[in-house]
Enzyme design. Structure first.
Site, PDB file in Angstrom:
ATOM      1  N   GLU A   1       4.149  -2.807  -8.438  1.00  0.00           N
ATOM      2  CA  GLU A   1       5.589  -3.396  -8.462  1.00  0.00           C
ATOM      3  C   GLU A   1       6.007  -4.629  -9.000  1.00  0.00           C
ATOM      4  OE1 GLU A   1       5.040  -0.791  -6.402  1.00  0.00           O
ATOM      5  OE2 GLU A   1       6.861  -0.019  -6.198  1.00  0.00           O
TER       6      GLU A   1
ATOM      7  N   TYR B   1       4.311  -7.641  -8.093  1.00  0.00           N
ATOM      8  CA  TYR B   1       4.121  -8.745  -7.571  1.00  0.00           C
ATOM      9  C   TYR B   1       2.686  -9.353  -7.978  1.00  0.00           C
ATOM     10  CZ  TYR B   1       7.693  -7.011  -4.332  1.00  0.00           C
ATOM     11  OH  TYR B   1       9.140  -6.844  -3.808  1.00  0.00           O
TER      12      TYR B   1
ATOM     13  N   ARG C   1      -2.392  -0.387  -2.780  1.00  0.00           N
ATOM     14  CA  ARG C   1      -1.224   0.143  -3.361  1.00  0.00           C
ATOM     15  C   ARG C   1      -1.490  -0.339  -4.958  1.00  0.00           C
ATOM     16  NH1 ARG C   1       4.778   0.807  -1.983  1.00  0.00           N
ATOM     17  NH2 ARG C   1       5.255   2.188  -3.482  1.00  0.00           N
TER      18      ARG C   1
ATOM     19  N   HIS D   1       9.310  -4.080 -10.683  1.00  0.00           N
ATOM     20  CA  HIS D   1      11.037  -4.516  -9.947  1.00  0.00           C
ATOM     21  C   HIS D   1      11.688  -4.779 -11.520  1.00  0.00           C
ATOM     22  CE1 HIS D   1      10.554  -3.568  -6.249  1.00  0.00           C
ATOM     23  NE2 HIS D   1       9.841  -4.792  -5.750  1.00  0.00           N
TER      24      HIS D   1
ATOM     25  N   GLN E   1      22.464   2.794  -0.689  1.00  0.00           N
ATOM     26  CA  GLN E   1      23.693   2.020  -0.602  1.00  0.00           C
ATOM     27  C   GLN E   1      23.695   1.257   0.920  1.00  0.00           C
ATOM     28  OE1 GLN E   1      26.524   5.290  -1.997  1.00  0.00           O
ATOM     29  NE2 GLN E   1      27.876   3.741  -1.029  1.00  0.00           N
TER      30      GLN E   1
HETATM   31  P1  NAP Z   1      37.583   1.782  -6.927  1.00  0.00           P
HETATM   32  O1  NAP Z   1      36.166   1.385  -6.874  1.00  0.00           O
HETATM   33  O2  NAP Z   1      38.465   0.808  -6.045  1.00  0.00           O
HETATM   34  O3  NAP Z   1      38.115   1.682  -8.392  1.00  0.00           O
HETATM   35  C1  NAP Z   1      39.503   2.124  -8.754  1.00  0.00           C
HETATM   36  C2  NAP Z   1      39.464   1.442 -10.373  1.00  0.00           C
HETATM   37  O4  NAP Z   1      40.917   1.821 -10.528  1.00  0.00           O
HETATM   38  C3  NAP Z   1      39.048   0.526 -10.683  1.00  0.00           C
HETATM   39  O5  NAP Z   1      38.360   0.160 -11.796  1.00  0.00           O
HETATM   40  C4  NAP Z   1      40.482  -0.423 -10.884  1.00  0.00           C
HETATM   41  O6  NAP Z   1      40.326  -1.382 -11.945  1.00  0.00           O
HETATM   42  C5  NAP Z   1      41.469   0.789 -11.157  1.00  0.00           C
HETATM   43  N1  NAP Z   1      42.570   0.655 -10.726  1.00  0.00           N
HETATM   44  C6  NAP Z   1      43.315   0.467  -9.494  1.00  0.00           C
HETATM   45  N2  NAP Z   1      44.480   0.291  -9.474  1.00  0.00           N
HETATM   46  C7  NAP Z   1      44.950   0.961 -10.485  1.00  0.00           C
HETATM   47  C8  NAP Z   1      46.368   1.093 -11.147  1.00  0.00           C
HETATM   48  N3  NAP Z   1      47.393   1.198 -10.222  1.00  0.00           N
HETATM   49  N4  NAP Z   1      46.405   1.475 -12.297  1.00  0.00           N
HETATM   50  C9  NAP Z   1      45.348   1.641 -13.126  1.00  0.00           C
HETATM   51  N5  NAP Z   1      43.928   1.420 -12.662  1.00  0.00           N
HETATM   52  C10 NAP Z   1      44.152   0.846 -11.364  1.00  0.00           C
HETATM   53  O7  NAP Z   1      37.944   3.158  -6.159  1.00  0.00           O
HETATM   54  P2  NAP Z   1      37.336   4.626  -6.658  1.00  0.00           P
HETATM   55  O8  NAP Z   1      36.336   4.587  -7.940  1.00  0.00           O
HETATM   56  O9  NAP Z   1      38.304   5.453  -6.550  1.00  0.00           O
HETATM   57  O10 NAP Z   1      36.080   4.799  -5.527  1.00  0.00           O
HETATM   58  C11 NAP Z   1      36.590   4.980  -4.076  1.00  0.00           C
HETATM   59  C12 NAP Z   1      35.468   4.418  -3.219  1.00  0.00           C
HETATM   60  O11 NAP Z   1      34.437   5.050  -3.437  1.00  0.00           O
HETATM   61  C13 NAP Z   1      34.773   3.048  -3.689  1.00  0.00           C
HETATM   62  O12 NAP Z   1      34.870   2.167  -2.700  1.00  0.00           O
HETATM   63  C14 NAP Z   1      33.750   3.325  -4.227  1.00  0.00           C
HETATM   64  O13 NAP Z   1      32.527   2.285  -4.187  1.00  0.00           O
HETATM   65  C15 NAP Z   1      33.071   4.383  -3.615  1.00  0.00           C
HETATM   66  N6  NAP Z   1      32.334   5.189  -4.556  1.00  0.00           N
HETATM   67  C16 NAP Z   1      30.897   4.725  -4.846  1.00  0.00           C
HETATM   68  C17 NAP Z   1      30.357   5.161  -5.587  1.00  0.00           C
HETATM   69  C18 NAP Z   1      28.768   4.877  -5.883  1.00  0.00           C
HETATM   70  O14 NAP Z   1      28.237   5.186  -6.709  1.00  0.00           O
HETATM   71  N7  NAP Z   1      28.360   4.043  -5.097  1.00  0.00           N
HETATM   72  C19 NAP Z   1      30.669   6.519  -6.152  1.00  0.00           C
HETATM   73  C20 NAP Z   1      32.073   7.040  -5.958  1.00  0.00           C
HETATM   74  C21 NAP Z   1      32.738   6.211  -5.307  1.00  0.00           C
HETATM   75  P3  NAP Z   1      41.482  -2.310 -12.480  1.00  0.00           P
HETATM   76  O15 NAP Z   1      42.364  -2.502 -11.145  1.00  0.00           O
HETATM   77  O16 NAP Z   1      40.810  -3.580 -12.994  1.00  0.00           O
HETATM   78  O17 NAP Z   1      42.190  -1.441 -13.493  1.00  0.00           O
HETATM   79 FE1  SF4 Z   2      18.662   4.576   1.893  1.00  0.00          FE
HETATM   80 FE2  SF4 Z   2      19.890   6.078   3.675  1.00  0.00          FE
HETATM   81 FE3  SF4 Z   2      20.624   6.354   1.214  1.00  0.00          FE
HETATM   82 FE4  SF4 Z   2      18.330   7.345   1.890  1.00  0.00          FE
HETATM   83  S1  SF4 Z   2      20.243   8.059   2.300  1.00  0.00           S
HETATM   84  S2  SF4 Z   2      18.833   5.822   0.047  1.00  0.00           S
HETATM   85  S3  SF4 Z   2      17.664   5.576   3.508  1.00  0.00           S
HETATM   86  S4  SF4 Z   2      20.939   4.448   2.603  1.00  0.00           S
END
Ligand code: NAP
Ligand code: SF4
Length: 654
Positions: free
Chosen positions: A143, A145, A193, A231, A318
């Site tokens: 990794e 290290y 490892r 990493h 996450q």
């Molecule tokens: P989000 O992360 O809050 O993104 C919303 C997007 O819309 C932002 O880019 C924002 O940017 C834009 N926005 C907000 N209000 C707007 C408006 N009135 N007009 C135009 N653009 C606007 O929400 P999301 O993408 O719907 O995701 C929802 C939740 O699910 C989030 O918490 C996200 O983290 C989670 N999620 C996570 C993953 C992951 O891969 N970890 C995948 C899917 C969803 P601007 O305001 O700058 O334009």
């Molecule tokens: Fe980590 Fe749980 Fe997501 Fe697996 S499911 S990657 S252990 S948070």
């Protein structure tokens, strides 16, 4: 169970928490546990004041862990990890004074006597681990290290006996292994490892890896574990978009070169996958780390042919690695109990009366609540207007690289059945229906609704909400603009561009080729000189209004993969703009005071969500008390981790 830092190591009361955490995994049937990395010295800390084992006082604390694991019939090795130039502190050291691209600290180059002292620190650490009751140690040699840094010329420019020829560069790990074996005798397990795939330029060659493996065996190691990628490597190695078992081929290459067992690892998350890897002869043993966060009882369930009941790790990072990178204790998105076992046991021990509970909405929050509440003995009815459980998970599972959400849905379905949750689908819920069910408690988990745009032209047929796009599979044209670059905006781009994750041999080879991994191992580090370019399925422009990097709020450890993946597919990313109007030609934006047309066939709206809380209002107006969780309570920033956690905790507090 492979090594994984949980953050409990540095937490108040952490040793007791680790004892219960590892004890539970031993009880769950894990054959051999390897702890998270423990430093043999201050210079080897991963970050300031991270866990180390340098004194008898510390060894006594570790004893609580080993006792608990042994009580539960398990075996446990402690990983000795010296972070080298990855150490995020000013005392970090390395073979040469070369800063890593992922730390702001420049390491001090170890002197020759400093190297010898470091070897001794590993041996002393192993001796203390033995004293603390560990069955062995894993010497972390991969990794990127410290040990890995000694092995390659990229980071080892030394001119003394520990630099130059490969024989010299190998000396450091070999002296460590010999020292430990000599000190602790034949019964003590030594796992090494070994970085079988550095995935960085000037990394080890295959010939060097084979030579090292043979020498490691001769030096006294009992088992060789596989390390994949430094990493700082720019190849995804454990994210959910990595096909299952994508790296077992490299362990297989080493099979037969040594006679001690080889362990393979990375993105193995089901008993079926593990078995197929063993059956194909890719390794002698399997190591999984995150899958045991997701389900402590994975092994017993596998043994009892109950793999359907396993809560599968979806590789999202996450709640585990992303937490660690934010200096928070790890847990698991699908299993909030992970690393909080003591807290949950305390919550569970509370006396509670059995209640009749109606849950409205079978998304992640509602599902997590229903299953936990039913496990606690409540009589639960789960109602949803949709024809299937899952809510937003049903969108996620259709995104390329997020297919693992199918497993979460399978797990929830099996649990709903097992704990006799009554599930009413295709059912529109109103106050009268709730009254007719005469519940003691009502839980509203009605989720979110996509935010609509109010600009001119937003109702043109070319404008599609992400929800409709994914659920109705609406075809789109060649040029697409995505409004909103949050998690969903990125997901939509993946959905439009990429093929589903494929863990067949061809799928794995394609994934490796796309990310520039050279399975022929022509150069050290196993990177291809150039990667193949594919014409993208469509031309995408991804937009956000705020200035700065797109996807800045994506996962710490996975955001770069999403950004890199989309860039490879030619996605244009624009930030710092406003939306003016939509016409037949496309989207008009304003950037730095200048009006511009982005010509396109379709515009997909991924502009966040609003809480779907109409039912909550109606219940409040009718005087029916209720609990609201998940996106229905707070849509902004909500994700599956928060939803599952909220649902789970509410179940314990009702
Ligand atoms: P989000 O992360 O809050 O993104 C919303 C997007 O819309 C932002 O880019 C924002 O940017 C834009 N926005 C907000 N209000 C707007 C408006 N009135 N007009 C135009 N653009 C606007 O929400 P999301 O993408 O719907 O995701 C929802 C939740 O699910 C989030 O918490 C996200 O983290 C989670 N999620 C996570 C993953 C992951 O891969 N970890 C995948 C899917 C969803 P601007 O305001 O700058 O334009
Ligand atoms: Fe980590 Fe749980 Fe997501 Fe697996 S499911 S990657 S252990 S948070």
């Amino acid at each position: 169970m492979g090594s994984m830092h949980t953050g409990l190591e540095e937490e108040k009361g952490g040793y007791d928490k680790m004892a219960v955490f590892y004890g539970e995994r031993a009880k769950g049937g894990v054959g051999l546990i390897v702890t998270g990395g423990v430093s043999p010295s201050i210079s080897g800390w991963v970050s300031p004041f991270s866990i180390k084992l340098t004194s008898n006082r510390e060894a006594r604390k570790h004893k609580r862990i080993t006792d608990k694991v042994h009580e539960n019939g398990g075996k446990i090795c402690m990983q000795i990890l010296h972070s080298g130039r990855y150490g995020y502190h000013p005392f970090c050291v390395a073979p040469s004074k070369i800063k890593s691209p992922i730390s702001k600290f420049t390491p001090r180059a170890l002197s020759t006597s400093g190297v010898r002292r470091t070897v001794k620190s590993f041996v002393k650490c192993a001796r203390l681990a033995h004293k603390a009751g560990y069955d062995g140690v894993e010497v972390m040699g991969s990794e990127g290290y410290l040990i890995n840094e000694f092995l390659v010329t990229k980071t080892n420019k030394r001119t003394d006996e520990y630099g130059g020829s490969y024989e010299n560069r190998m000396k450091f790990p070999l002296e460590i292994i010999r020292g430990i074996r000599k000190e602790l005798g034949e019964e003590f397990i030594i796992i090494y490892r070994l970085s079988m795939l550095d995935l960085v330029d000037e990394g080890s060659t295959w010939t060097e890896i084979v030579t090292l493996a043979k020498e490691v065996q001769k030096a006294g190691a009992n088992i060789i574990n596989t390390g994949i990628g430094w990493h700082e490597a720019r190849v995804p190695t454990i994210a959910t978009s990595v096909p299952r078992g994508a790296f077992s081929w490299v362990t297989q290459r080493l099979m037969g070169e040594v006679s001690i067992p080889l362990i393979t690892t990375n993105r193995i998350n089901t008993p079926e996958k593990a078995n197929s890897i063993l059956e194909k002869g890719h390794a002698d043993m399997i190591s999984m780390a995150r899958p045991f966060l997701a389900d402590a009882h994975f092994m017993n369930k596998a043994k009892d042919n109950l793999s359907e009941e396993i809560n599968t790790c979806i590789g999202c990072n996450q709640a585990c690695l992303d937490h660690i990178f934010k200096q928070k204790t790890a847990s698991c998105l699908v299993n909030p109990r992970a690393c909080r076992e003591i807290e949950f046991d305390t919550l569970k021990s509370v006396n509670r009366t059995t209640k009749k509970i109606v849950v409205v909405g079978a998304g992640p929050a509602g599902l997590a609540f229903s299953v936990e509440a039913a496990k606690l003995g409540h009589q639960v009815t789960l109602v949803d207007r949709s024809s299937e459980i899952g809510g937003q998970f049903n969108l996620a599972k259709k995104v390329a690289g997020k297919e693992e959400f199918h497993e979460t849905l399978r797990y929830f379905q099996v649990m709903l059945d097992k704990y006799n949750v009554e599930v009413l689908l295709n059912t529109n819920v109103n106050v009268d229906l709730i009254k007719s069910l005469s519940p003691d408690e009502v839980v509203v988990s009605t989720g979110v609704i996509p935010r609509k745009l109010s600009i001119e032209g937003a109702s043109l047929p070319s404008v599609i909400s992400y929800y409709d796009l994914i659920t109705k599979n609406i075809p789109v044209g060649k040029k697409v603009v995505i409004i909103g670059a949050g998690g969903i905006g990125f997901d939509v781009a993946e959905f439009l561009l990429h093929e589903p994750m494929d863990d067949s041999e061809e799928g794995i080879n394609q994934f490796l080729a796309d990310w520039g991994v050279d399975t022929q191992y022509k150069h050290g580090g196993a990177l291809l000189e150039k990667t193949e370019k594919h014409a993208p399925k469509c031309e995408i422009t991804l937009l956000q209004r705020k200035p700065g990097k797109l996807g800045a709020n994506l996962g710490k450890t996975t955001g770069w993969i999403h950004r890199a993946g989309l860039k490879k597919s030619g996605v244009t990313m624009l930030a710092g703009l406003t939306y003016e109007k939509i016409t037949e030609e496309g989207l008009w934006i304003n950037q730095k005071g200048e009006s511009k047309l982005i010509a396109c066939d379709n515009i997909i709206i991924c502009a966040g969500q609003l809480p779907a809380n109409k039912l909550k209002e109606e219940l409040d107006n009718s005087g029916i008390s209720n609990h609201i969780i998940g996106g229905a309570r707070k849509a902004a920033e909500l994700d599956a981790k928060a939803a599952i956690e909220e649902g789970t905790f509410l179940a314990y507090s009702i």
